[in-house]
Design a protein around this motif. Structure first.
Motif, PDB file in Angstrom:
ATOM      1  N   LYS A   1       0.850  -1.183   0.000  1.00  0.00           N
ATOM      2  CA  LYS A   1       0.000   0.000   0.000  1.00  0.00           C
ATOM      3  C   LYS A   1       0.882   1.228   0.000  1.00  0.00           C
ATOM      4  N   MET A   2       0.763   2.035  -1.058  1.00  0.00           N
ATOM      5  CA  MET A   2       1.593   3.221  -1.234  1.00  0.00           C
ATOM      6  C   MET A   2       0.874   4.438  -0.647  1.00  0.00           C
ATOM      7  N   THR A   3       1.560   5.177   0.207  1.00  0.00           N
ATOM      8  CA  THR A   3       1.030   6.420   0.766  1.00  0.00           C
ATOM      9  C   THR A   3       2.106   7.492   0.699  1.00  0.00           C
ATOM     10  N   GLU A   4       1.736   8.703   1.089  1.00  0.00           N
ATOM     11  CA  GLU A   4       2.718   9.788   1.131  1.00  0.00           C
ATOM     12  C   GLU A   4       3.860   9.449   2.079  1.00  0.00           C
ATOM     13  N   ALA A   5       3.541   8.758   3.162  1.00  0.00           N
ATOM     14  CA  ALA A   5       4.553   8.438   4.165  1.00  0.00           C
ATOM     15  C   ALA A   5       5.589   7.463   3.639  1.00  0.00           C
ATOM     16  N   GLY A   6       5.163   6.509   2.826  1.00  0.00           N
ATOM     17  CA  GLY A   6       6.059   5.477   2.318  1.00  0.00           C
ATOM     18  C   GLY A   6       5.260   4.297   1.804  1.00  0.00           C
ATOM     19  N   VAL A   7       5.833   3.108   1.918  1.00  0.00           N
ATOM     20  CA  VAL A   7       5.177   1.906   1.414  1.00  0.00           C
ATOM     21  C   VAL A   7       5.011   0.909   2.557  1.00  0.00           C
ATOM     22  N   GLU A   8       3.774   0.540   2.819  1.00  0.00           N
ATOM     23  CA  GLU A   8       3.492  -0.532   3.767  1.00  0.00           C
ATOM     24  C   GLU A   8       3.317  -1.810   2.959  1.00  0.00           C
ATOM     25  N   PHE A   9       4.003  -2.869   3.353  1.00  0.00           N
ATOM     26  CA  PHE A   9       3.940  -4.088   2.554  1.00  0.00           C
ATOM     27  C   PHE A   9       4.060  -5.327   3.420  1.00  0.00           C
ATOM     28  N   ARG A  10       3.652  -6.433   2.825  1.00  0.00           N
ATOM     29  CA  ARG A  10       3.813  -7.732   3.455  1.00  0.00           C
ATOM     30  C   ARG A  10       5.003  -8.449   2.824  1.00  0.00           C
ATOM     31  N   SER A  11       5.815  -9.053   3.654  1.00  0.00           N
ATOM     32  CA  SER A  11       6.976  -9.797   3.171  1.00  0.00           C
ATOM     33  C   SER A  11       6.540 -10.951   2.284  1.00  0.00           C
ATOM     34  N   HIS A  12       7.243 -11.122   1.166  1.00  0.00           N
ATOM     35  CA  HIS A  12       6.956 -12.270   0.299  1.00  0.00           C
ATOM     36  C   HIS A  12       7.454 -13.567   0.926  1.00  0.00           C
TER      37      HIS A  12
ATOM     38  N   GLY B   1       4.954 -13.121   5.066  1.00  0.00           N
ATOM     39  CA  GLY B   1       3.726 -12.347   5.217  1.00  0.00           C
ATOM     40  C   GLY B   1       3.771 -11.288   6.295  1.00  0.00           C
ATOM     41  N   SER B   2       4.918 -11.116   6.966  1.00  0.00           N
ATOM     42  CA  SER B   2       5.013 -10.117   8.030  1.00  0.00           C
ATOM     43  C   SER B   2       4.896  -8.712   7.447  1.00  0.00           C
ATOM     44  N   ARG B   3       4.366  -7.784   8.262  1.00  0.00           N
ATOM     45  CA  ARG B   3       4.148  -6.409   7.821  1.00  0.00           C
ATOM     46  C   ARG B   3       5.391  -5.543   8.052  1.00  0.00           C
ATOM     47  N   HIS B   4       5.656  -4.668   7.085  1.00  0.00           N
ATOM     48  CA  HIS B   4       6.796  -3.753   7.185  1.00  0.00           C
ATOM     49  C   HIS B   4       6.396  -2.397   6.611  1.00  0.00           C
TER      50      HIS B   4
END
Length: 374
Positions: A105-116, A119-122
């Motif tokens: 998920k791309m936002t102004e703050a940066g990119v929130e993503f799940r590890s391939h 599945g952990s969130r970063h």
């Protein structure tokens, strides 16, 4: 010693020079073997060094997930961890999170993503990317966090994307600070294949001020011709006294044509990926070593090469290794391909220095089956 760039010779827009860093000089035009996860696939560090590579590329996304930035720092940084004492450039991770599609998920703050991986969130922000690259990994050349614009995007979509990348570039510059005399920060030009947007992106980055300028958002499906046309309008917008880096490119013909247009640096997974699948790049184009015609061919791929993988094993032996599914075959062809790419860069540097680059370009286009020059 501070990071510096010196241009030594030009031939048209093609140029040769040296990027000087505390860990050694980088001769340009330069090709960087890709060591995504602290290893160039199927290769030992000594084998990579033997090809003549002056610099490697690592990847922030993969390294932050495994083994982790903080762990790398505790272990002495990436250079010590993998045993490479020459310069390292790290990609910011932007391209990898862009490629995750539904996992980010791309936002102004940066990119929130799940590890391939698990599945952990970063969360990857411009500031965190700089911290990982400069402080934890210990890179010599650091890339700003950017959004890779998807090929096929509309003009409006590409504009929104490049403006986000420019704002992230400014935040990256602030996070990088002004006291890192031994490290360099590169900005990344976006804008898809739209000439006005490429200029707009370059102008925005020049106003921020970077040690070098990368050209991103190419080799993502636009094809060779459109890539060259985009370089035609992008490279002239970049400062003459800074290195120019075309990210993720490419095939030998791409390198030759980009050097013709004034590009200094390249990286691509192609040499080792092709090698692992039985394809060898040569001065007469690629060959598939699995082909039956090589089953009893006693000659090496290139008897004139200084690379042992090119000049020693016969094509018959390499053919056998791939048919028998022996790992050694993948190593030898990867080694050969990296050696060929470094030989190609050396040939271009020598030709530019002698004012003979256009002759070399014409000969290679003919040997590789591309249309002759006008």
């Amino acid at each position: 010693m501070r990071f510096t760039f010196t241009c030594h010779a030009t031939d048209g827009h093609a140029r040769t020079g040296v990027l000087s860093t505390p860990r050694g000089d980088i001769r340009t035009p330069a090709f960087m073997p890709v060591g995504t996860a602290a290893t160039v696939k199927a290769m030992s560090i000594d084998q990579v060094k033997s090809t003549g590579a002056d610099i490697l590329l690592g990847n922030t996304y993969h390294l932050m997930l495994r083994p982790g930035g903080e762990r790398l720092a505790r272990l002495g940084g990436l250079h010590h961890f993998m045993g490479w004492d020459k310069p390292i450039l790290t990609d910011s991770g932007g391209f990898q999170v862009w490629s995750l599609a539904g996992l980010r998920k791309m936002t102004e703050a940066g990119v929130e993503f799940r590890s391939h991986i698990d599945g952990s969130r970063h969360m990857l922000t411009p500031e965190r990317s700089i911290e990982l690259q400069a402080d934890l990994i210990g890179s010599d050349i650091i890339m700003q966090l950017d959004e890779c614009t998807t090929f096929g995007s509309s003009h409006e979509e590409a504009l929104v994307s490049l403006e986000l990348s420019a704002r992230w570039g400014e935040r990256s510059k602030v996070a990088f600070g002004g006291t890192r005399a031994t490290q360099a920060l590169f900005g990344i030009v976006q804008g898809s294949v739209f000439p006005d947007l490429r200029k707009r992106s370059a102008d925005a980055l020049k106003s921020i001020g970077f040690d070098g300028y990368a050209i991103g958002g190419l080799a993502v499906g636009e094809g060779h011709q459109l890539m060259c046309q985009t370089l035609d309008v992008t490279v002239p917008e970049l400062p003459m006294d800074r290195p120019r880096y075309l990210m993720g490119v490419g095939k030998p013909i791409d390198l030759v044509e980009a050097v013709h247009r004034g590009v200094d640096m390249f990286d691509c997974v192609l040499p080792t990926r092709a090698g692992r699948h039985g394809q060898a790049w040569t001065w007469d184009g690629p060959i598939n070593i699995r082909n039956a015609r090589f089953a009893e061919d006693p000659d090496p791929i290139d008897p004139t090469s200084t690379c042992p993988a090119s000049s020693r094993p016969s094509k018959a032996y390499l053919h056998h290794l791939f048919k028998a599914e022996e790992i050694l075959g993948q190593t030898l062809l990867s080694w050969h391909n990296l050696g060929f790419y470094q030989d190609l860069m050396a040939a271009m540097r020598a030709a530019i220095a002698k004012g003979q680059f256009q002759d070399l370009r014409a000969r290679l286009r003919q040997r590789w089956g591309f249309a002759p020059l006008d």
